[in-house]
Each structure stands twice: as structure tokens, then as C-alpha cells.
Design a protein around this motif. Structure first.
Motif, short mmCIF file in Angstrom:
data_model
loop_
_atom_site.label_atom_id
_atom_site.label_comp_id
_atom_site.label_asym_id
_atom_site.label_seq_id
_atom_site.Cartn_x
_atom_site.Cartn_y
_atom_site.Cartn_z
N GLU A 17 -1.97 4.46 6.59
CA GLU A 17 -3.20 4.65 7.36
C GLU A 17 -3.66 3.31 7.94
O GLU A 17 -3.42 2.26 7.36
CB GLU A 17 -4.30 5.22 6.46
CG GLU A 17 -4.00 6.61 5.95
CD GLU A 17 -3.88 7.64 7.06
OE1 GLU A 17 -4.71 7.64 7.98
OE2 GLU A 17 -2.93 8.44 7.01
N THR A 39 1.83 -3.10 8.82
CA THR A 39 2.80 -2.03 8.60
C THR A 39 4.13 -2.48 9.18
O THR A 39 4.19 -2.93 10.33
CB THR A 39 2.36 -0.72 9.29
OG1 THR A 39 1.08 -0.34 8.77
CG2 THR A 39 3.36 0.39 9.04
N HIS A 89 -3.10 -4.91 11.61
CA HIS A 89 -4.36 -4.17 11.72
C HIS A 89 -5.51 -5.16 11.49
O HIS A 89 -5.46 -5.96 10.56
CB HIS A 89 -4.48 -3.11 10.63
CG HIS A 89 -3.25 -2.30 10.38
ND1 HIS A 89 -3.25 -0.93 10.44
CD2 HIS A 89 -1.98 -2.65 10.04
CE1 HIS A 89 -2.04 -0.48 10.15
NE2 HIS A 89 -1.26 -1.50 9.91
N ARG A 144 -9.98 -9.57 5.66
CA ARG A 144 -9.12 -8.45 5.32
C ARG A 144 -8.36 -7.98 6.55
O ARG A 144 -8.95 -7.72 7.61
CB ARG A 144 -9.93 -7.27 4.78
CG ARG A 144 -10.88 -7.63 3.67
CD ARG A 144 -10.26 -7.41 2.31
NE ARG A 144 -11.22 -7.61 1.24
CZ ARG A 144 -11.33 -8.73 0.53
NH1 ARG A 144 -10.54 -9.73 0.78
NH2 ARG A 144 -12.21 -8.84 -0.43
N ASP A 163 -10.12 -5.68 12.10
CA ASP A 163 -11.43 -5.27 12.60
C ASP A 163 -12.03 -6.44 13.37
O ASP A 163 -11.83 -7.61 13.00
CB ASP A 163 -12.38 -4.89 11.46
CG ASP A 163 -12.07 -3.52 10.89
OD1 ASP A 163 -11.79 -2.60 11.68
OD2 ASP A 163 -12.10 -3.38 9.65
N SER A 174 3.46 -0.32 4.22
CA SER A 174 2.17 -0.90 4.59
C SER A 174 1.72 -1.91 3.56
O SER A 174 2.09 -1.82 2.38
CB SER A 174 1.12 0.21 4.72
OG SER A 174 1.44 1.06 5.79
N SER A 210 -6.47 1.82 16.63
CA SER A 210 -5.90 2.35 15.40
C SER A 210 -5.51 3.82 15.50
O SER A 210 -4.63 4.28 14.76
CB SER A 210 -6.87 2.15 14.24
OG SER A 210 -8.07 2.86 14.48
N ARG A 244 0.85 -1.19 0.00
CA ARG A 244 0.00 0.00 0.00
C ARG A 244 0.88 1.23 0.00
O ARG A 244 1.96 1.23 0.59
CB ARG A 244 -0.90 0.03 1.24
CG ARG A 244 -1.99 -1.00 1.20
CD ARG A 244 -2.81 -0.95 2.47
NE ARG A 244 -3.10 0.39 2.93
CZ ARG A 244 -4.30 0.96 2.87
NH1 ARG A 244 -5.32 0.30 2.39
NH2 ARG A 244 -4.49 2.19 3.33
N GLY A 288 -4.53 -5.67 7.69
CA GLY A 288 -3.49 -4.75 7.24
C GLY A 288 -2.22 -5.04 8.02
O GLY A 288 -2.24 -5.69 9.06
N ALA A 322 -1.82 -4.49 2.42
CA ALA A 322 -3.20 -4.97 2.57
C ALA A 322 -3.13 -6.49 2.42
O ALA A 322 -2.52 -7.00 1.47
CB ALA A 322 -4.09 -4.38 1.50
N GLN A 329 -5.75 0.13 8.77
CA GLN A 329 -6.61 -0.70 7.94
C GLN A 329 -7.49 -1.58 8.81
O GLN A 329 -7.82 -2.70 8.45
CB GLN A 329 -5.75 -1.57 7.01
CG GLN A 329 -4.89 -0.74 6.08
CD GLN A 329 -3.92 -1.62 5.33
OE1 GLN A 329 -4.34 -2.39 4.49
NE2 GLN A 329 -2.65 -1.51 5.66
N GLY A 330 -7.83 -1.10 9.96
CA GLY A 330 -8.67 -1.81 10.92
C GLY A 330 -8.72 -1.00 12.20
O GLY A 330 -7.85 -0.16 12.45
#
Length: 176
Positions: free
Chosen positions: A39, A147, A62, A143, A64, A133, A117, A35, A145, A135, A41-42
Motif C-alpha cells: 500500500e 516499493t 513514497h 517517514r 508526503d 515494500s 499514490s 512491510r 516508503g 518503511a 506510504q505517502g
């Protein structure tokens, strides 16, 4: 202060480790795409650190806390998603550590910890020499993320051997 070979090596080591250790079962897919931004991603982060005398690497994962991710990592277990995800993150970081120890014998790993986050922008306070980063998509469904953040005070360059995505066992000897 980080050479292009080192940047490429860190990326290859990470993507190989993610494909091996962030999946729940062998043979499941893990696609990693670079990426352009860093930023979140979760809504949740798991932070792991590998440190040596030459550098400090932070692996920020990252995620969710949604139904797909819970179903994938927790299943029927009586634990939280964060607890389960920290274990998989630790496995991923451990796989990276195994590759890096060939070049840096004085490595140490931290215990994973969780943050929200909103803490991600504070990585800039570390004044990193390299940030990349990714994805991640697991089984075309989940999904995540990631970094990579590397800080060093000395010039750093190395070339890691080509990595494989084969699942390594935990501690068996390998003969050639």
C-alpha cells in the motif's frame, strides 16, 4: 522466476543505497524495515526504473509533502519538494545500478517521474515476479516508503556481494 538469492540481493542493494543516498548529509540515519503490504506510504510517488535484457526493476519511493519532509529535503532552496526528492531518488537508483552492473552489464536507468499514490495499485498490471515494500525513517523524524517491483521473462538468480553503507565518491578509482 526470481530466485531467493536474487530477492535477497535486490533487498540488500536497495537498503544499502537508501542508507547512502536518501539521506541529506553523511552520517544521518536511514532505517529500512520490510512491510508486508504494498500500500502507498505517502500521497506522492517518484518512480525510477533500471532495465536490463533479463529484468526490469521499478523503484517506487513514497513521500508526503509535509513540513518535516520539506525541511529535510528542500531546506531554504527555491525548488519544490518533488524536484529535490527526485534528485535524491535518482542518486539512490544510481547507487543500486552501480551494484547491479557487476552482474548485468547491459543496464539502463530511466529519468525519474512523479505520480500520485492512487497509481500504485497499477503495478499489479505489470504482473511482477517480485514485489517488496519498505518503511523508511530518516533521522528518527522523516517517514518515507519504498516499493521494489521486479519483472522478468526468464529465470533470474544471482548473489550480490556484501554491500557497505560507506558513502562512495563519484567516480574515483579504488585500489586494493
Amino acid at each position: 522466476m526470481i530466485g531467493e538469492h536474487a530477492k535477497d540481493s535486490f533487498e540488500r542493494i536497495f537498503t544499502s543505497a537508501a542508507r547512502m543516498r536518501l539521506v541529506v548529509q553523511e552520517g544521518q540515519s536511514c532505517e529500512a524495515v520490510r512491510r508486508a503490504d504494498d500500500e502507498a506510504q505517502g500521497e506522492h510517488l517518484v518512480i525510477l526504473t533500471i532495465a536490463s535484457m533479463q529484468f526490469r526493476l521499478l523503484l517506487v519511493l513514497h513521500f508526503d509533502d509535509d513540513e518535516r519532509t520539506r525541511r529535510y529535503y528542500v531546506g531554504d532552496a527555491a525548488r519544490t519538494l518533488t524536484e529535490c526528492f527526485m534528485e535524491y531518488g535518482n542518486l539512490c537508483c544510481g547507487a543500486m545500478n552501480q551494484q547491479l552492473v557487476e552482474h548485468f552489464p547491459d543496464l539502463g536507468m530511466s529519468t525519474p517521474y512523479a505520480l500520485e499514490s492512487g497509481c500504485l495499485p497499477y503495478l499489479r498490471e505489470l504482473q511482477p515476479d517480485y514485489v517488496q515494500s519498505f518503511a523508511l525513517t530518516l533521522n528518527d523524524d522523516v517517514r518515507l516508503g519504498a516499493t521494489l517491483c521486479v519483472c522478468t521473462q526468464t529465470p533470474l538468480d544471482f548473489v550480490a556481494a556484501a554491500t557497505t553503507d560507506a558513502h562512495d565518491s563519484a567516480g574515483e578509482l579504488e585500489f586494493f
